[in-house]
Enzyme design. Structure first.
Site, PDB file in Angstrom:
ATOM      1  N   LYS A  77       6.638  -4.196  -3.960  1.00  0.00           N
ATOM      2  CA  LYS A  77       8.061  -3.857  -3.935  1.00  0.00           C
ATOM      3  C   LYS A  77       8.572  -3.788  -2.502  1.00  0.00           C
ATOM      4  O   LYS A  77       9.670  -4.223  -2.198  1.00  0.00           O
ATOM      5  CB  LYS A  77       8.269  -2.511  -4.643  1.00  0.00           C
TER       6      LYS A  77
ATOM      7  N   GLU B 278       9.150 -14.912 -10.363  1.00  0.00           N
ATOM      8  CA  GLU B 278       8.483 -13.630 -10.099  1.00  0.00           C
ATOM      9  C   GLU B 278       7.893 -13.009 -11.358  1.00  0.00           C
ATOM     10  O   GLU B 278       6.791 -12.501 -11.334  1.00  0.00           O
ATOM     11  CB  GLU B 278       9.491 -12.608  -9.545  1.00  0.00           C
TER      12      GLU B 278
ATOM     13  N   ARG C 286       5.541   0.095  -5.973  1.00  0.00           N
ATOM     14  CA  ARG C 286       5.480  -0.653  -4.717  1.00  0.00           C
ATOM     15  C   ARG C 286       4.634  -1.921  -4.854  1.00  0.00           C
ATOM     16  O   ARG C 286       4.720  -2.815  -4.023  1.00  0.00           O
ATOM     17  CB  ARG C 286       4.879   0.229  -3.614  1.00  0.00           C
TER      18      ARG C 286
ATOM     19  N   CYS D 244       0.824  -1.212   0.000  1.00  0.00           N
ATOM     20  CA  CYS D 244       0.000   0.000   0.000  1.00  0.00           C
ATOM     21  C   CYS D 244       0.858   1.261   0.000  1.00  0.00           C
ATOM     22  O   CYS D 244       1.884   1.336   0.679  1.00  0.00           O
ATOM     23  CB  CYS D 244      -0.887   0.039   1.221  1.00  0.00           C
TER      24      CYS D 244
ATOM     25  N   GLU E 177      18.813 -17.236  -6.561  1.00  0.00           N
ATOM     26  CA  GLU E 177      18.334 -15.910  -6.943  1.00  0.00           C
ATOM     27  C   GLU E 177      17.750 -15.935  -8.362  1.00  0.00           C
ATOM     28  O   GLU E 177      16.704 -15.333  -8.622  1.00  0.00           O
ATOM     29  CB  GLU E 177      19.475 -14.890  -6.819  1.00  0.00           C
TER      30      GLU E 177
ATOM     31  N   ASN F 130      -1.945   2.381   5.513  1.00  0.00           N
ATOM     32  CA  ASN F 130      -0.957   1.362   5.125  1.00  0.00           C
ATOM     33  C   ASN F 130      -0.601   0.595   6.392  1.00  0.00           C
ATOM     34  O   ASN F 130      -0.233   1.208   7.391  1.00  0.00           O
ATOM     35  CB  ASN F 130       0.285   2.062   4.528  1.00  0.00           C
ATOM     36  N   GLY F 131      -0.714  -0.744   6.337  1.00  0.00           N
ATOM     37  CA  GLY F 131      -0.406  -1.551   7.517  1.00  0.00           C
ATOM     38  C   GLY F 131      -1.557  -2.486   7.820  1.00  0.00           C
ATOM     39  O   GLY F 131      -2.399  -2.755   6.950  1.00  0.00           O
TER      40      GLY F 131
ATOM     41  N   HIS G  21      19.053 -36.828  -5.799  1.00  0.00           N
ATOM     42  CA  HIS G  21      18.530 -37.445  -4.577  1.00  0.00           C
ATOM     43  C   HIS G  21      17.005 -37.306  -4.483  1.00  0.00           C
ATOM     44  O   HIS G  21      16.460 -37.172  -3.395  1.00  0.00           O
ATOM     45  CB  HIS G  21      19.205 -36.832  -3.346  1.00  0.00           C
TER      46      HIS G  21
ATOM     47  N   LYS H  58      13.941 -14.923  -9.580  1.00  0.00           N
ATOM     48  CA  LYS H  58      13.703 -13.912 -10.626  1.00  0.00           C
ATOM     49  C   LYS H  58      12.764 -14.461 -11.678  1.00  0.00           C
ATOM     50  O   LYS H  58      11.813 -13.819 -12.072  1.00  0.00           O
ATOM     51  CB  LYS H  58      15.053 -13.556 -11.246  1.00  0.00           C
TER      52      LYS H  58
ATOM     53  N   TRP I  30      -2.683  -2.810  -1.761  1.00  0.00           N
ATOM     54  CA  TRP I  30      -2.227  -4.184  -2.006  1.00  0.00           C
ATOM     55  C   TRP I  30      -3.033  -5.034  -1.020  1.00  0.00           C
ATOM     56  O   TRP I  30      -2.846  -4.936   0.184  1.00  0.00           O
ATOM     57  CB  TRP I  30      -0.727  -4.274  -1.733  1.00  0.00           C
TER      58      TRP I  30
HETATM   59  O1  M6R Z   1      13.276  -4.228   0.314  1.00  0.00           O
HETATM   60  P1  M6R Z   1      13.855  -5.557   0.704  1.00  0.00           P
HETATM   61  O2  M6R Z   1      15.188  -5.804   0.097  1.00  0.00           O
HETATM   62  O3  M6R Z   1      13.882  -5.760   2.187  1.00  0.00           O
HETATM   63  O4  M6R Z   1      12.853  -6.628   0.106  1.00  0.00           O
HETATM   64  C1  M6R Z   1      13.025  -7.985   0.345  1.00  0.00           C
HETATM   65  C2  M6R Z   1      12.184  -8.818  -0.595  1.00  0.00           C
HETATM   66  O5  M6R Z   1      10.829  -8.525  -0.413  1.00  0.00           O
HETATM   67  C3  M6R Z   1      12.563  -8.561  -2.065  1.00  0.00           C
HETATM   68  O6  M6R Z   1      13.914  -8.827  -2.301  1.00  0.00           O
HETATM   69  C4  M6R Z   1      11.711  -9.430  -2.995  1.00  0.00           C
HETATM   70  O7  M6R Z   1      12.037 -10.768  -2.832  1.00  0.00           O
HETATM   71  C5  M6R Z   1      11.900  -8.970  -4.433  1.00  0.00           C
HETATM   72  N1  M6R Z   1      10.645  -8.938  -5.108  1.00  0.00           N
HETATM   73  C6  M6R Z   1      12.824  -9.836  -5.197  1.00  0.00           C
HETATM   74  O8  M6R Z   1      12.888  -9.518  -6.549  1.00  0.00           O
END
Ligand code: M6R
Length: 596
Positions: free
Chosen positions: A591, A477, A27, A2, A470, A100-101, A493, A474, A74
């Site tokens: 985000k 996502e 965000r 949010c 990682e 927000n929260g 395994h 990616k 969100w």
């Molecule tokens: O802002 P932050 O680095 O604390 O965020 C952590 C994760 O939410 C963030 O890295 C998330 O996994 C991303 N969408 C990865 O691309």
């Protein structure tokens, strides 16, 4: 997650709110709305969908007024719908709020307010704020706000518009107030101020701001007036522009060489590392390091563990932040907790930081966003210098985090060894990354070829395993293709049972000493009908010519994580485009994740 924006001043609020909402889009959100005070009362307009939809509606149905609040939602409590979107109005429609929260005791408050005759329109936790304020604010709004705050538990930043004023309260979620000429603008983050204000103040937990066009006053939750000073910040709003790129994700991937240059410029001074710590003595006798983070930042931590343990021989444990909060860490003498976060606002990481501090562990934050909560609360901070990252899928923030972790590993080992060779190699990285960018069109072709796969495995050993994890995040996502990362030796395994002609396995092999084992693991996949894409270095090309290959530039294998991740970020990017997806704003993601 949010985003809040609000304005009170001498210009039309609608345009300023829409501009702010657009900059908050990154965000992550699913619905959007504004409330603006016009001559005949407060007008509310909200909908599920994108800011562009709200904008085109408001173009034809303009709301004229100089005070307003806006929100990108969100969904947490209640599905994605117009009714659940913010702002929410009180029963009389005289108070409008954005939040927000999460209000944790909203269910009890809802029952209480329903008992008093209040009717709820939405399924959200947030709506209780509007009705609660109305319930307590019948005589004096400010006193009613103080009373309401006593009854709200959970995490929040909310803004309530009433009359000619906006009241903002913060507990847990971030909010920044900017001051311009005869105007105040506020937002969940600096970008939402749309470059209108250079003088800003960040509210702390337990603080209230009361805004009018001509003044801004600050109070504690108990109603006492407090003194807070606006400070000047430099916020480069050009970072929020695409600058010729079709998407932020690809812009940010290609910015990674510059990010490393910035890190070199700021943190390397000839043959030493120029970190300026408040209390450098705390790092000289460390027995144990916890690295705590979420998502991509956690994966940077996996790289950090290898490098710190390798260089300084200090034992490192990497823990997902939401787990660290519940764990009972064993403290072995001089312990450091490193919190890594791009946004500096991730709730899980923030709570982990607070837990570490409560246990008496010294804390170091590696954070990208300046002035963020984590950077303000940690004992020490190293900014990762990635610049503003807009795409939800993190790329340049990751490179910046591992960049700072490498230098921190060297800094710790610098008590015992000469760093000149290490730093010379580090200085080569921007050039090596630029060579890696040349693989761009080949990767686009590979994404085209493999985008129909329904399952992708990433395998690697040692440092390449961290890149695999990682790379897998990616891909899932931005393409929604199911993917998993495995240590290459582990696949056989059990998981190898899933290999068939619908699967792609991406084998990352940057470590000379492990190359033949990686080739064997890739052949095991091929023998079961699975496609293999092999990332390796040219020196061993002949050995893996039976696979589809991507040849990485020559570089020191100790620095492999910087290089191996780039083609895999591009692979994720192009796969998303081939599938026709919204690569910068993938579904369901935010985000900055400001709920637990
Ligand atoms: O802002 P932050 O680095 O604390 O965020 C952590 C994760 O939410 C963030 O890295 C998330 O996994 C991303 N969408 C990865 O691309």
């Amino acid at each position: 997650m949010c985003g809040i924006v609000g304005y009170v001043g001498t210009e039309e609020a609608q345009d300023i709110l829409l501009r702010g909402l657009k900059t908050l889009e990154y965000r992550g959100y699913d619905s959007v709305g504004v409330s603006i005070k016009s001559d005949d009362g407060i007008k509310l307009c909200k909908m599920s969908g994108r800011v562009a939809g709200l904008e085109s509606y408001l173009e034809k149905n303009r709301i004229s007024g100089l005070i307003g609040i806006g929100h990108t939602r969100w969904a947490t409590h209640g599905g994605v719908s117009q009714m659940n979107s913010h702002p929410h109005a009180s029963f009389s429609k005289k108070i409008h709020i954005v939040h927000n929260g999460i209000i944790e005791n909203y269910a009890d408050l809802k029952v209480f307010l329903q008992g008093k005759g209040f009717y709820f329109e939405s399924e959200t936790d947030s709506e209780v704020i509007a009705h609660l304020l109305e319930y307590y604010c019948c005589d004096n709004f400010f006193d009613g706000l103080i009373e309401s705050l006593r009854h709200l538990t959970g995490v929040f930043a909310f803004a309530a518009m009433f009359g000619e004023e906006i009241y903002i309260a913060k507990k847990g979620s971030p909010i920044v107030v900017g001051h311009g000429l005869q105007e105040y603008i506020f937002s969940s983050d600096l970008s939402g101020l749309s470059g209108r204000a250079r003088d800003v103040v960040f509210l702390e937990d337990g603080e209230i701001a009361v805004l009018r066009s001509s003044s801004c006053d600050f109070f504690s939750f108990s109603g006492e007036k407090i003194d807070k000073q606006f400070m000047e910040v430099n916020f480069d709003s050009s970072e929020s522009l695409l600058e010729g790129y079709p998407h932020y994700m690809v812009k940010e991937i290609f910015q990674q060489a510059e990010v490393l240059e910035r890190i070199i410029q700021n943190y390397i001074d000839k043959n030493s590392i120029a970190f300026s710590f408040m209390n450098p003595g705390c790092f000289s006798e460390l027995k144990k390091i916890y690295i705590v983070a979420c998502g991509t930042a956690y994966h940077a931590g996996l790289v950090g563990k290898s490098i710190i343990e390798g260089y300084s021989r200090i034992s490192v444990e990497v823990v997902v932040a939401s787990e660290f909060i519940n764990n009972d860490p064993i403290l072995e003498g001089n312990t450091l907790c490193i919190l890594i976060s791009q946004s500096g606002e991730t709730m899980d990481t923030l709570f982990a930081l607070r837990k570490a501090k409560s246990l008496g562990i010294y804390t170091l934050a590696i954070v990208n966003s300046r002035f963020s909560t984590i950077s303000r609360e940690a004992d020490e901070v190293l900014y990762s210098l990635a610049g503003v990252e807009i795409a939800v899928a993190s790329t340049k923030a990751y490179i910046s985090q591992i960049g700072v972790l490498y230098l921190f590993a060297a800094y710790l080992s610098g008590y015992k060894r000469d760093l000149s060779e290490f730093l010379d190699t580090f200085r080569q990285l921007p050039r090596v990354l630029r060579e890696t960018f040349c693989l761009d069109s080949q990767i686009e072709g590979l994404a085209e070829r493999f985008s129909s796969k329904n399952k992708v495995f990433f395998i690697g050993r040692g440092l390449d395993y961290a890149s695999a994890v990682e790379a897998s995040l990616k891909l899932k996502e931005v393409s929604y293709i199911s993917s998993e990362a495995y240590p290459a030796g582990e696949l056989k395994h059990g998981t190898i049972a899933l290999i068939d002609d619908q699967t792609l396995t991406i084998a990352i092999s940057s470590q000379e000493s492990l190359n033949s084992k990686m080739i064997s693991n890739a052949k095991e996949v091929q023998a079961r009908g699975g496609d293999v894409l092999f990332l390796g270095k040219s020196s061993s090309h002949d050995d893996f010519s039976t696979f589809e290959t991507l040849i990485l530039p020559e570089f020191d294998s100790m620095f492999a994580p910087f290089v191996t991740i780039v083609p895999l970020q591009l692979f994720a990017y192009y796969t998303s485009l081939k599938l026709g997806l919204d690569v910068d704003k993938p579904r369901n993601l935010a985000k900055s994740v400001t709920v637990e």
